[in-house]
Design an enzyme around this catalytic site. Structure first.
Site, short mmCIF file in Angstrom:
data_model
loop_
_atom_site.label_atom_id
_atom_site.label_comp_id
_atom_site.label_asym_id
_atom_site.label_seq_id
_atom_site.Cartn_x
_atom_site.Cartn_y
_atom_site.Cartn_z
N TYR A 171 22.85 -6.28 -6.38
CA TYR A 171 21.37 -4.97 -6.30
C TYR A 171 20.19 -5.92 -7.67
O TYR A 171 21.11 -5.81 -8.74
CB TYR A 171 22.10 -3.85 -6.82
N HIS B 69 31.07 -9.09 -0.64
CA HIS B 69 30.37 -8.35 0.24
C HIS B 69 30.10 -8.49 1.63
O HIS B 69 30.37 -7.21 2.02
CB HIS B 69 29.19 -8.17 -1.14
N LEU C 171 26.12 10.02 2.30
CA LEU C 171 25.26 11.26 3.26
C LEU C 171 24.79 11.08 4.71
O LEU C 171 23.65 11.42 4.37
CB LEU C 171 24.58 12.07 2.08
N GLY C 172 24.77 9.72 5.04
CA GLY C 172 23.71 8.96 6.03
C GLY C 172 22.46 8.22 5.46
O GLY C 172 21.97 8.93 6.29
N ARG C 173 22.73 7.84 4.48
CA ARG C 173 21.91 7.82 3.71
C ARG C 173 20.56 8.05 3.33
O ARG C 173 19.74 8.24 2.81
CB ARG C 173 20.58 5.73 4.52
N PHE D 257 20.22 11.49 4.62
CA PHE D 257 19.98 12.47 6.31
C PHE D 257 20.12 13.05 5.27
O PHE D 257 19.67 14.52 6.28
CB PHE D 257 20.30 11.76 7.38
N GLY E 42 21.24 15.09 3.60
CA GLY E 42 20.95 15.44 2.52
C GLY E 42 19.54 16.35 2.30
O GLY E 42 18.79 17.09 1.91
N GLY E 43 19.17 15.75 3.53
CA GLY E 43 17.65 16.32 3.95
C GLY E 43 17.09 15.11 3.40
O GLY E 43 15.15 15.56 4.43
#
Length: 347
Positions: free
Chosen positions: A65, A135, A216-218, A220, A222-223
């Site tokens: 990262y 990883h 959270l589906g990347r 999604f 979360g809106g």
């Protein structure tokens, strides 16, 4: 005082080797980019400290990262926190380089394992890593060789527990035979559920904890891309099959169903989606990440959402997998390549 600060985050055993963590962790990857612009060190440290003050003690990073900058940031944040109360996870095994075009590969040779561990310890400025993941699995190196070196690092006190990420059932079994695997990190959310058939039962058979990333589906659920637009600089999401074109328009129907269910449960859509993951078992510890305190509070608030068996079936039914448009993609070697295609990092 925010509602999130009033919530007592439970402690759970992750795997059966003795590691205890907060029931929700914090994924640090987004603090140094990938989904959007990286935040400043000051802001990154602030949100990590805020997460700890709200009861999160399990923090997830990786050498890739940034690369490297995420570990440096986490290391700075740790200076402001009691190290003995933190469960620190990092990862090795992704290598940048190659010829034309520059590529990304997995590497798991014993020498590389050791050099990565030593480098991560230095960047994080710690004496030990609580949970050290491979990883991505290097299929050119027998997993027994990689695990053998990781076992030595445990014996030397540099690593406390060993984990794997995106590993197959066969690899998990073979690795576990060399040294107990404490945790498996996999993508798992309402619209990414491939691990449920084989991997989850295997982990429970072997006593391995499960750490869902992108719960959270990347973003999604979360809106992201529905209520709010995608960040213009998010190369990862702007090319993700589920976030573009007709696929996105179809997937908005899924979000709308979840939004209606969330109103029924008197919570936010993101909270219902995250609560569903949290309810998959006491051995499941998701690691949602964010760069905003308000989203951190939303995520922690999902711990208050209680779902019974029928509720869980109803939520699952709102996201029929055969109606999810677009293939799942995870941050594989292929998807990491975009960021460094023109500027391979220094090693």
């Amino acid at each position: 005082m925010s509602e999130a600060s009033k919530i007592q985050i439970p402690r759970v055993k992750l795997g059966n080797q003795g590691l205890e963590v907060s029931k929700m962790g914090f994924g640090c990857m987004g603090l140094t980019g990938v989904y959007n612009s990286p935040v400043s060190d000051e802001d990154g440290i602030s949100i990590i400290v805020a997460a700890f003050n709200k009861g999160i003690t399990f923090f997830d990073t990786a050498d890739v990262y940034g690369p490297h900058t995420n570990e440096l940031l986490v290391g700075k944040a740790l200076k402001q926190l009691p190290r003995e109360k933190i469960q620190l996870a990092t990862k090795f095994g992704v290598v940048f380089g190659g010829v034309d075009p520059p590529g990304v590969t997995a590497k798991g040779t014993p020498e590389y394992v050791r050099s990565c561990c030593e480098a991560s310890l230095k960047r994080l400025d710690v004496d030990y890593i609580d949970l050290y993941y491979q990883h991505r699995v290097d299929t050119s190196v027998p997993i027994e060789e990689t695990m053998g070196e990781l076992k030595k690092l445990v014996e030397e006190g540099k690593v406390k527990y060993i984990g794997l990420s995106e590993a197959s059932p066969d690899t998990i079994r073979r690795a576990h035979a060399v040294h107990p695997v404490t945790a498996l990190q996999m993508e798992w959310s309402l619209w990414t559920r491939e691990i449920e058939e084989e991997v989850v039962p295997l982990c429970r058979e072997l006593g391995i904890g499960i750490v869902p990333y992108s719960p959270l589906g990347r973003g999604f659920f979360g809106g992201k891309a529905v209520v709010e637009s995608l960040p213009s600089n998010s190369a990862l999401l702007s090319t993700h099959p589920r976030f573009i074109g007709e696929n996105l328009e179809k997937n908005k129907n899924i979000y709308n169903r979840m939004e209606s269910l969330a109103k029924k449960h008197q919570c936010l859509t993101a909270q219902l989606a995250l609560a569903w993951v949290l309810h998959q078992g006491d051995d499941v510890v998701p690691i949602p990440g964010t760069t905003k305190i308000k989203n951190l509070d939303v995520n922690i608030g999902s711990l208050k959402v209680k779902l019974g068996e029928e509720d869980l079936k109803e939520v699952s039914g709102a996201v029929p997998l055969d109606q999810v448009a677009g293939e799942r993609t995870y941050v594989t070697l292929r998807h990491l390549q975009w960021k460094f295609a023109n500027t391979p990092p220094k090693v």
